[in-house]
Scaffold this active site. Structure first.
Site, PDB file in Angstrom:
ATOM      1  N   ILE A   1       0.843  -1.189   0.000  1.00 33.08           N
ATOM      2  CA  ILE A   1       0.000   0.000   0.000  1.00 33.08           C
ATOM      3  C   ILE A   1       0.883   1.246   0.000  1.00 33.08           C
ATOM      4  CG2 ILE A   1      -1.876   1.229   1.209  1.00 33.08           C
ATOM      5  CD1 ILE A   1      -2.670  -1.629   0.241  1.00 33.08           C
TER       6      ILE A   1
ATOM      7  N   CYS B   1       7.877  -1.273   8.084  1.00 26.90           N
ATOM      8  CA  CYS B   1       7.094  -1.349   6.853  1.00 26.90           C
ATOM      9  C   CYS B   1       8.026  -1.640   5.684  1.00 26.90           C
ATOM     10  CB  CYS B   1       6.343  -0.044   6.580  1.00 26.90           C
ATOM     11  SG  CYS B   1       5.458  -0.117   5.008  1.00 26.90           S
TER      12      CYS B   1
ATOM     13  N   GLY C   1      -1.129 -12.911   6.713  1.00 25.02           N
ATOM     14  CA  GLY C   1      -2.126 -13.981   6.670  1.00 25.02           C
ATOM     15  C   GLY C   1      -1.628 -15.262   7.330  1.00 25.02           C
TER      16      GLY C   1
ATOM     17  N   THR D   1      -4.930  -9.307   8.549  1.00 22.53           N
ATOM     18  CA  THR D   1      -5.537  -9.749   7.291  1.00 22.53           C
ATOM     19  C   THR D   1      -6.899 -10.412   7.467  1.00 22.53           C
ATOM     20  OG1 THR D   1      -3.312 -10.038   6.454  1.00 22.53           O
ATOM     21  CG2 THR D   1      -5.049 -11.131   5.224  1.00 22.53           C
TER      22      THR D   1
END
Lengths: 256, 313
Positions: free
Chosen positions: B71, B130, B217, B266
């Site tokens: 993102i 990040c 995830g 997630t």
């Protein structure tokens, strides 16, 4: 917006790799706008992990059923295609903002332009427009003859033209060739399909009332993850989210 | 007192379950689905000094039991987050953990100073991990001395306790955790995403416009558990654990590994109700396993005698 286990009422292929899925459930009572979509969990396990955004093709509130038409393409839709009538499926929706009906008045003419698997939401739109007294002309573009679907359904609602990229059916070429070739006039144009088609329409009709439905890879489908953003013209930080601000935008509202 | 209540520096949590930063925006979307006051806390989307548009699309790609995202820290900037988002969140009875990011140390310090003053911000989460921004982010999270220096600077200006979010993209996460603890961090959050890539078989191009992205995830869950297991035995500050949690059972594994609270990332995209569902299911799980309180589970995998890691009063 809710999550509901909807029941599969009908699920059959209607063209090559194109499936028609009819779902029953109370969630249908919340579905109003053509162009809205549902976010569907295709499996019970963690692979594939994410939901699949699928647009609504037909909303039948009397029967509490909605129709989705999708193309079997990747692992997720392949798994979905194996689901049988009577099974339940986890559906989040309805999501997004659909095509604005108020953009056109009774007696006026709307042009509906669909490309490939972008065609389905235009069917519900055509139904709602006809009900309002709008004259509908549909131009549907497909790659080839054996992936064409819903020709009869659209034909029952107004004039229809079909184009195929390989010329195997209808006009050879793209939807824009049909519009130009036949000199079709309109008050409002609504479109859904691949980005090159939407860009071509944007360039062809800079001064017309045009609404485009966009497709983008999505995460959450509700506006939280910022996966499906697009830029706003002439602004470095402004954005729109395809899932929750769209997927339908007025031409020029976002950068294609 | 609730059997799920946990006390952490700056945070009196009614339950130890919170959405992870970047997977919940600023809560507005999920507030349409349920009352956010049900959550233990909310980790808001990373906030930077100036507004950021983020990376080009495609920004996400699915992977087996996971997803890649790039993102790029899109957010409306410090001023708008304080004026519009945090003030809106104040209507809910839920402490906010503000995730902060920057390109320079000065950026972090400025954001920390300002955002920690907001009345509903009870803690900061220093995002030094990040993987999706060229400057800052992970650059601060892979060299222990740099991470420690940044932690010290932010601690000096922050009005609330500071948690540091660790990157799994390091050779020795224990060394990193110890350096950050020594620099004065009040807690750790772990793990951020793992750097990954997918390639389109038709075009031979990476699927993500940013080429690489962060893997999250269920696929990363065992890595998170192993790292929390190692770090929780090496430090005495508490850990908020995250990385692939989707069920109450997953959450319990993280507590056993040594986490004092958990964050859900997630899984919110798959099931938007996952956080309140886990809050509701944890007591059932405690009953089944014969625990009175969640704190009895913390670090149990390596300390059968009970918790020695920080779990409050």
């Amino acid at each position: 917006m809710k999550v509901e286990k909807m029941t599969i009422v009908y699920h059959e292929p209607i063209a090559r790799n194109i499936y028609q899925l009819i779902l029953g459930g109370t969630l249908v009572q919340e579905m109003n706008e053509a162009g809205q979509f549902v976010h569907v969990k295709v499996g019970e396990r963690t692979d594939p992990l994410l939901r699949r955004p699928l647009s609504l093709c037909d909303i039948n509130k009397e029967a509490s059923e909605c129709t989705i038409i999708y193309r079997k393409e990747g692992a997720g839709t392949a798994l979905l295609s194996e689901k049988k009538k009577g099974e339940v499926i986890d559906v989040l929706g309805p999501l997004g903002n659909g095509f604005p009906l108020e953009a056109v008045q009774a007696g006026q003419r709307a042009l509906l332009v669909g490309g490939g698997i972008g065609v389905p939401p235009l069917y519900e739109l055509a139904k709602q427009l006809v009900k309002k007294g709008v004259t509908v002309t549909s131009i549907l573009g497909f790659q080839t003859q054996d992936v064409i679907f819903y020709e009869r359904e659209f034909a029952s609602l107004g004039e229809i033209y079909i184009a195929t990229a390989d010329g195997s059916y209808g006009t050879k070429g793209f939807v824009t060739d049909v519009i130009g070739g036949r000199g079709l006039s309109f008050d409002v144009l609504y479109a859904c399909g691949p980005k090159p088609m939407l860009k071509a329409l944007e360039q062809k009709f800079p001064d017309k009332e045009v609404y485009l439905s966009l497709e983008e890879r999505m995460g959450c489908g509700i506006g939280a993850c910022f996966a499906c953003v697009c830029r706003v013209p002439n602004n470095e930080t402004a954005y729109k989210k395809v899932c929750s601000d769209g997927p339908v935008f007025k031409v020029g509202e976002v950068v294609l | 007192m609730s059997r799920l209540a946990v006390e952490l520096p700056g945070l009196s949590l009614k339950n130890p379950v919170m959405p992870a930063s970047g997977c919940f925006g600023f809560g507005r979307e999920y507030a349409k689905l349920y009352d956010l006051s049900q959550l233990g806390a909310i980790m808001i989307k990373a906030t930077t000094r100036e507004p950021r548009f983020g990376n080009p699309t495609p920004r996400v790609a699915e992977t087996p039991s996971g997803m890649l995202n790039a993102i790029g820290l899109q957010n409306p900037g410090l001023e708008k987050v304080i004026e519009e988002e945090l003030s809106w969140l104040a209507q809910y009875d839920v402490p906010i953990i503000a995730n902060i990011a920057g390109s320079t140390m000065e950026d972090y310090v400025e954001v920390a100073k300002r955002i920690s003053q907001a009345p509903n911000v009870h803690a900061l989460e220093l995002n030094i991990s990040c993987p999706n921004v060229k400057k800052g982010g992970i650059a601060f999270g892979t060299v222990p001395e740099v991470a420690a220096e940044l932690t010290r600077l932010v601690k000096q200006v922050s009005a609330v306790p500071v948690y540091v979010k660790l990157s799994p993209n390091v050779t020795n996460i224990v060394e990193m955790a110890k350096a950050i603890e020594a620099a004065g961090a009040d807690g750790l959050t772990m793990i951020n995403t793992l750097l990954g890539m997918r390639i389109d078989i038709k075009t031979a191009e990476p699927i993500l416009a940013n080429r690489t992205g962060g893997l999250s995830g269920p696929a990363i869950k065992p890595i998170a558990i192993r790292m929390i297991y190692e770090v929780s035995q090496a430090v005495s500050i508490p850990i908020i654990g995250m990385g692939g949690i989707a069920t109450a059972e997953d959450a319990l594994e993280f507590f056993y590994a040594g986490a004092s609270a958990v964050a859900i990332g997630t899984a919110n995209f798959v099931d938007p109700f996952v956080c309140p569902t886990i809050v509701a299911e944890l007591p059932v799980l405690l009953d089944e396993l014969g625990f009175d309180h969640i704190s009895q589970c913390i670090g149990r995998s390596w300390n059968k005698g009970g918790p020695t890691v920080y779990c409050g009063t």
